[in-house]
Design an enzyme around this catalytic site. Structure first.
Site, PDB file in Angstrom:
ATOM      1  N   GLU A   7       9.502  15.503  16.198  1.00  0.00           N
ATOM      2  CA  GLU A   7       9.986  15.393  14.824  1.00  0.00           C
ATOM      3  C   GLU A   7       9.296  16.458  13.962  1.00  0.00           C
ATOM      4  O   GLU A   7       8.080  16.488  13.868  1.00  0.00           O
ATOM      5  CB  GLU A   7       9.660  13.997  14.288  1.00  0.00           C
ATOM      6  CG  GLU A   7      10.139  13.786  12.876  1.00  0.00           C
ATOM      7  CD  GLU A   7       9.985  12.344  12.409  1.00  0.00           C
ATOM      8  OE1 GLU A   7       8.850  11.815  12.443  1.00  0.00           O
ATOM      9  OE2 GLU A   7      10.995  11.735  12.001  1.00  0.00           O
ATOM     10  N   LYS A  14       0.883  -1.179   0.000  1.00  0.00           N
ATOM     11  CA  LYS A  14       0.000   0.000   0.000  1.00  0.00           C
ATOM     12  C   LYS A  14       0.915   1.222   0.000  1.00  0.00           C
ATOM     13  O   LYS A  14       1.620   1.472   0.965  1.00  0.00           O
ATOM     14  CB  LYS A  14      -0.883  -0.019   1.254  1.00  0.00           C
ATOM     15  CG  LYS A  14      -2.221   0.693   1.129  1.00  0.00           C
ATOM     16  CD  LYS A  14      -2.154   2.186   0.850  1.00  0.00           C
ATOM     17  CE  LYS A  14      -1.889   2.971   2.131  1.00  0.00           C
ATOM     18  NZ  LYS A  14      -1.707   4.433   1.817  1.00  0.00           N
ATOM     19  N   GLU A  18       9.294   0.998  11.033  1.00  0.00           N
ATOM     20  CA  GLU A  18      10.381   1.958  10.895  1.00  0.00           C
ATOM     21  C   GLU A  18       9.730   3.319  11.022  1.00  0.00           C
ATOM     22  O   GLU A  18       9.010   3.755  10.117  1.00  0.00           O
ATOM     23  CB  GLU A  18      11.071   1.746   9.534  1.00  0.00           C
ATOM     24  CG  GLU A  18      12.482   2.278   9.507  1.00  0.00           C
ATOM     25  CD  GLU A  18      12.524   3.653   8.917  1.00  0.00           C
ATOM     26  OE1 GLU A  18      12.487   4.616   9.715  1.00  0.00           O
ATOM     27  OE2 GLU A  18      12.584   3.789   7.696  1.00  0.00           O
ATOM     28  N   CYS A  21      13.516  10.358   8.101  1.00  0.00           N
ATOM     29  CA  CYS A  21      13.319   9.910   9.483  1.00  0.00           C
ATOM     30  C   CYS A  21      14.631  10.012  10.260  1.00  0.00           C
ATOM     31  O   CYS A  21      14.632  10.166  11.461  1.00  0.00           O
ATOM     32  CB  CYS A  21      12.789   8.492   9.498  1.00  0.00           C
ATOM     33  SG  CYS A  21      13.687   7.421   8.395  1.00  0.00           S
TER      34      CYS A  21
HETATM   35  P1  NAI Z   1       1.596   8.386   8.156  1.00  0.00           P
HETATM   36  O1  NAI Z   1       2.235   7.496   9.152  1.00  0.00           O
HETATM   37  O2  NAI Z   1       0.187   8.801   8.380  1.00  0.00           O
HETATM   38  O3  NAI Z   1       1.678   7.721   6.686  1.00  0.00           O
HETATM   39  C1  NAI Z   1       2.555   6.720   6.281  1.00  0.00           C
HETATM   40  C2  NAI Z   1       1.799   5.613   5.574  1.00  0.00           C
HETATM   41  O4  NAI Z   1       0.868   5.052   6.493  1.00  0.00           O
HETATM   42  C3  NAI Z   1       0.985   6.076   4.366  1.00  0.00           C
HETATM   43  O5  NAI Z   1       1.006   5.069   3.370  1.00  0.00           O
HETATM   44  C4  NAI Z   1      -0.423   6.181   4.935  1.00  0.00           C
HETATM   45  O6  NAI Z   1      -1.428   6.003   3.964  1.00  0.00           O
HETATM   46  C5  NAI Z   1      -0.435   5.037   5.918  1.00  0.00           C
HETATM   47  N1  NAI Z   1      -1.424   5.156   6.991  1.00  0.00           N
HETATM   48  C6  NAI Z   1      -1.906   6.283   7.571  1.00  0.00           C
HETATM   49  N2  NAI Z   1      -2.821   5.985   8.504  1.00  0.00           N
HETATM   50  C7  NAI Z   1      -2.935   4.643   8.538  1.00  0.00           C
HETATM   51  C8  NAI Z   1      -3.709   3.721   9.298  1.00  0.00           C
HETATM   52  N3  NAI Z   1      -4.586   4.150  10.220  1.00  0.00           N
HETATM   53  N4  NAI Z   1      -3.540   2.393   9.076  1.00  0.00           N
HETATM   54  C9  NAI Z   1      -2.662   1.957   8.161  1.00  0.00           C
HETATM   55  N5  NAI Z   1      -1.919   2.773   7.407  1.00  0.00           N
HETATM   56  C10 NAI Z   1      -2.046   4.100   7.587  1.00  0.00           C
HETATM   57  O7  NAI Z   1       2.518   9.667   8.024  1.00  0.00           O
HETATM   58  P2  NAI Z   1       2.130  11.088   7.390  1.00  0.00           P
HETATM   59  O8  NAI Z   1       0.804  11.520   7.869  1.00  0.00           O
HETATM   60  O9  NAI Z   1       2.361  11.019   5.958  1.00  0.00           O
HETATM   61  O10 NAI Z   1       3.258  11.997   8.046  1.00  0.00           O
HETATM   62  C11 NAI Z   1       3.120  12.412   9.401  1.00  0.00           C
HETATM   63  C12 NAI Z   1       4.457  12.436  10.095  1.00  0.00           C
HETATM   64  O11 NAI Z   1       4.981  11.119  10.143  1.00  0.00           O
HETATM   65  C13 NAI Z   1       5.533  13.235   9.396  1.00  0.00           C
HETATM   66  O12 NAI Z   1       5.452  14.593   9.714  1.00  0.00           O
HETATM   67  C14 NAI Z   1       6.760  12.599   9.946  1.00  0.00           C
HETATM   68  O13 NAI Z   1       7.033  13.124  11.226  1.00  0.00           O
HETATM   69  C15 NAI Z   1       6.387  11.133  10.109  1.00  0.00           C
HETATM   70  N6  NAI Z   1       6.843  10.315   8.959  1.00  0.00           N
HETATM   71  C16 NAI Z   1       7.904   9.476   9.129  1.00  0.00           C
HETATM   72  C17 NAI Z   1       8.398   8.756   8.061  1.00  0.00           C
HETATM   73  C18 NAI Z   1       9.557   7.849   8.201  1.00  0.00           C
HETATM   74  O14 NAI Z   1      10.316   7.709   7.252  1.00  0.00           O
HETATM   75  N7  NAI Z   1       9.720   7.158   9.305  1.00  0.00           N
HETATM   76  C19 NAI Z   1       7.840   8.900   6.725  1.00  0.00           C
HETATM   77  C20 NAI Z   1       6.681   9.747   6.653  1.00  0.00           C
HETATM   78  C21 NAI Z   1       6.230  10.428   7.746  1.00  0.00           C
END
Ligand code: NAI
Ligand code: MG
Length: 493
Positions: free
Chosen positions: A395, A189, A264, A298
Site C-alpha cells: 500500500e 483517540k 479496518e 484505504c
Molecule cells: P497508524 O496505523 O500508525 O495510525 C492510525 C491510528 O493508530 C492513529 O490514531 C495512531 O495514533 C494510532 N496508533 C499508532 N500506533 C499505535 C499503537 N501502537 N497502539 C494503538 N494505536 C496506535 O498509521 P500511520 O502511521 O498514520 O500510517 C501508516 C500507513 O498506514 C499509511 O501509509 C497507510 O498505508 C496505512 N493507513 C491506513 C488507513 C486506513 O484508512 N485503513 C488510514 C491511515 C493509514
C-alpha cells in the site's frame, strides 16, 4: 486567498484541551504537541498530549456514563433524536468543519465540505434511525419442556476507538454514530496528525446535549495514548482504523481482557477495465479511484488492470488527467489536490516511487515530489511494472497508480486481482453485465464497484477480506460490532 476565518483563527489561537467527562481538560502531564498545516509545514495549533493516565480518566468517565441513568435509561427515541441533532449541527457548522479539515489535513476545502462533512452528517442521521429500529427476536426452541425464549440486543459497554488522519471528521463519525445508537459509551483517540475537527465535533456533541462522559475525546500519540486504550482492562471493545501493522498490535494488546476487536486496515485494490468499457467514464473513473484524497484512501484503486487492446489509451488518458490536476493549498478554492498529510507520509510515498524506478517501473506522468514548502507529490501513473514489484504489492497511500495490461478476461486475471494480502475493494468497468457479475463474484474484496468507484453510503457495509480487517463499518452490519445478544429463556410449563 488562504486566510482563515475569524472563527477558526480563534479556535486554534490557544492550546486545545481534550474532552473528558463533559469537561475540557489538559493532559495530566501538562504536555502539549504541535499540529502542522501540511501545505506549508507551519505549526498551526497546540493540543493536549494525552497519555496513559488521561486514557484511564477517560475510560473511567465512560464507565460511569455507561452505568448512569442519563444514558442507560434514555429511551431509544430520545437517543435517536439526540444523534439526529448531532447530524444537524454538523451541517450547521459545515463551513467551519470543512475549513479545519483543509487546514489540518491539507485536503481541498471544497472536497472537505462536499464529501467529509456531508458524509459525516449522513452517518449520524442514518444511525439515529437504528436507535428505535433494532431489536431482539422471539425464538421458538426445541428443548423439552415449555419455554418462552427471546433475545435482547444490549450495548457491548465501554468502547475504545482509534482513528487515522485521512478523513479525520468522517472517521470519527463512522465510529461514534453506531456506538452511540446501540447505547455504548466511548473513548475516541484521534490521529496525532489531525486532531482539530474532532475537537470541534466534541463541542458539537455537548451542544447537542450528550450526557457527560458518553463520548470522551483524547488527543495524543499512538504508541502512548493509543496503546494504553487498546490494552485498558476496563474497555470492552476496541474499534480501529489504520495500518495493518498497528492492527496486529491492537489484536495483541486486546488479549489481556479479550476485548472485542474490529479492524479496518489497509488495501491494494484492483481496478479492472475491460476493452468493451465506456472509456469516457472509465478513464476519469480510474483517475478518481486513485487520486481522490491524494491517494490517501484505504480503498484507493491503486492497481489498474487494463485489457491489452486499450492499455495505451487508458494509461495515457489517466496520465493526462493527472497532468491537469491543480496541486495547492487546500484553503485555496482553485486547488484540486492538496499535500500529503505529513513529512512521514511524504517520505514514505517518495520511497515507494524510488523503489518502483529501481525495479524498472516508469512514470508516464508526475513521478516526483514538488519542490518547495509542503508535502506535495505529483499524481503519478506507473507503467512497465510486474506483479511482484513492491509498488504492486504494498500500500503506497499516495497519488500513485500502477497500470498493467492483461491479455483476456480469464482465470489468470482473477488470480492477479486477488494476488494481495489485502481484500478491501475492487472496481470493474465493462458494458457486459454478465461478465461484470462473474468477476465481482470472484473478487475477494469487501466492496466491488461496477462502472463506478468509491461510492460510499452510510447504509452500505464497508470492510475487508484477508488482512484488510475484521468486521464491517456502516450499514446495519456495523451494529454487530457494538452489541451483545443476550438470550433469555423462561420456563412457562
Ligand atoms: P497508524 O496505523 O500508525 O495510525 C492510525 C491510528 O493508530 C492513529 O490514531 C495512531 O495514533 C494510532 N496508533 C499508532 N500506533 C499505535 C499503537 N501502537 N497502539 C494503538 N494505536 C496506535 O498509521 P500511520 O502511521 O498514520 O500510517 C501508516 C500507513 O498506514 C499509511 O501509509 C497507510 O498505508 C496505512 N493507513 C491506513 C488507513 C486506513 O484508512 N485503513 C488510514 C491511515 C493509514
Ligand atoms: Mg504509525
Amino acid at each position: 486567498m488562504n486566510t482563515l476565518s475569524p472563527k477558526i483563527t480563534e479556535f486554534i489561537s490557544k492550546p486545545k484541551p481534550m474532552l473528558i467527562d463533559g469537561r475540557w481538560e489538559f493532559a495530566v502531564s501538562g504536555k502539549t504537541f504541535e499540529v502542522t498545516n501540511p501545505a506549508t509545514a507551519e505549526v498551526i495549533a497546540h493540543v493536549a498530549e494525552g497519555d496513559k493516565e488521561d486514557i484511564d480518566k477517560a475510560v473511567k468517565a465512560a464507565r460511569r456514563a455507561f452505568e448512569s441513568k442519563a444514558w442507560a435509561d434514555m429511551s431509544p427515541s430520545d437517543r435517536g433524536k439526540l444523534i439526529w441533532r448531532i447530524g444537524d449541527l454538523i451541517l450547521k457548522y459545515s463551513d467551519e468543519l470543512a475549513e479545519l479539515e483543509a487546514l489540518d489535513n491539507g485536503k481541498p476545502l471544497t472536497v472537505a465540505r462536499a464529501a467529509d462533512v456531508a458524509l459525516s452528517a449522513d452517518m449520524f442521521h442514518y444511525m439515529a434511525g437504528w436507535a428505535t429500529k433494532r431489536h431482539g427476536l422471539t425464538i421458538p426452541i426445541s428443548a423439552s419442556g415449555q419455554y418462552h425464549a427471546y433475545t435482547r440486543l444490549e450495548p457491548v459497554g465501554v468502547v475504545g476507538q482509534i482513528i487515522p488522519w485521512n478523513f479525520p471528521l468522517l472517521m470519527a463519525a463512522w465510529k461514534l454514530a453506531p456506538a452511540l445508537t446501540t447505547g455504548c459509551t466511548i473513548v475516541l483517540k484521534v490521529a496525532e496528525e489531525t486532531p482539530l475537527s474532532a475537537l470541534r465535533l466534541g463541542e458539537i456533541l455537548l451542544e447537542a446535549g450528550l450526557p457527560d462522559g458518553v463520548v470522551n475525546i483524547v488527543t495524543g500519540f499512538g504508541e502512548t495514548a493509543g496503546a494504553a486504550l487498546a490494552a485498558h482492562p476496563q474497555v470492552d471493545k476496541i474499534a480501529f482504523t489504520g495500518s495493518t501493522e498497528v492492527g496486529r498490535l491492537i489484536v495483541k494488546a486486546s488479549a489481556g481482557n479479550l476485548k472485542k476487536v474490529s479492524l479496518e486496515l489497509g488495501g491494494k485494490s484492483p481496478n479492472i477495465i475491460l476493452k468493451d468499457a465506456d472509456l469516457d467514464v472509465a478513464i476519469p473513473g480510474a483517475a478518481h479511484a486513485v487520486f481522490f484524497n491524494h491517494g490517501q484512501c484505504c480503498n484507493a484503486g491503486s492497481r489498474l488492470y487494463v485489457e491489452q487492446a486499450i492499455f495505451d489509451e487508458v494509461s495515457e488518458g489517466v496520465a493526462e488527467i493527472a497532468n491537469r490536476i491543480k496541486l495547492g493549498n487546500g484553503l485555496d478554492p482553485q486547488t484540486e489536490m492538496g499535500p500529503l498529510v505529513s513529512n512521514v507520509q511524504f517520505n514514505r510515498v517518495c520511497g515507494y516511487l524510488d523503489s518502483g524506478y529501481q525495479d524498472g517501473a516508469k512514470a508516464l506522468c508526475g513521478g516526483k515530489k514538488r519542490e518547495g514548502a509542503g508535502y506535495f507529490v505529483e499524481p503519478t501513473v506507473l507503467v512497465n511494472a510486474t506483479q511482484q514489484m513492491k509498488v504492486v504489492q504494498e500500500e503506497i497511500f499516495g497519488p500513485v497508480v500502477v497500470a498493467m495490461p492483461f491479455r483476456e478476461v480469464d482465470e489468470s486475471l482473477i488470480e492477479k486481482a486477488n494476488d494481495s494480502i489485502y481484500g478491501l475493494a475492487a472496481g470493474v468497468w465493462t458494458r457486459d453485465i454478465s461478465k461484470a457479475h462473474q468477476i465481482a463474484n470472484r473478487l475477494k474484496a469487501g466492496s466491488v464497484w461496477i462502472n463506478c468507484y468509491s461510492v460510499f453510503d452510510a447504509a452500505l457495509p464497508f470492510g475487508g477480506y484477508k488482512q484488510s480487517g475484521w468486521g464491517r463499518e456502516m450499514g446495519s452490519a456495523v451494529l454487530e460490532n457494538y452489541t451483545e445478544a443476550k438470550a433469555v429463556t423462561i420456563n412457562i410449563g
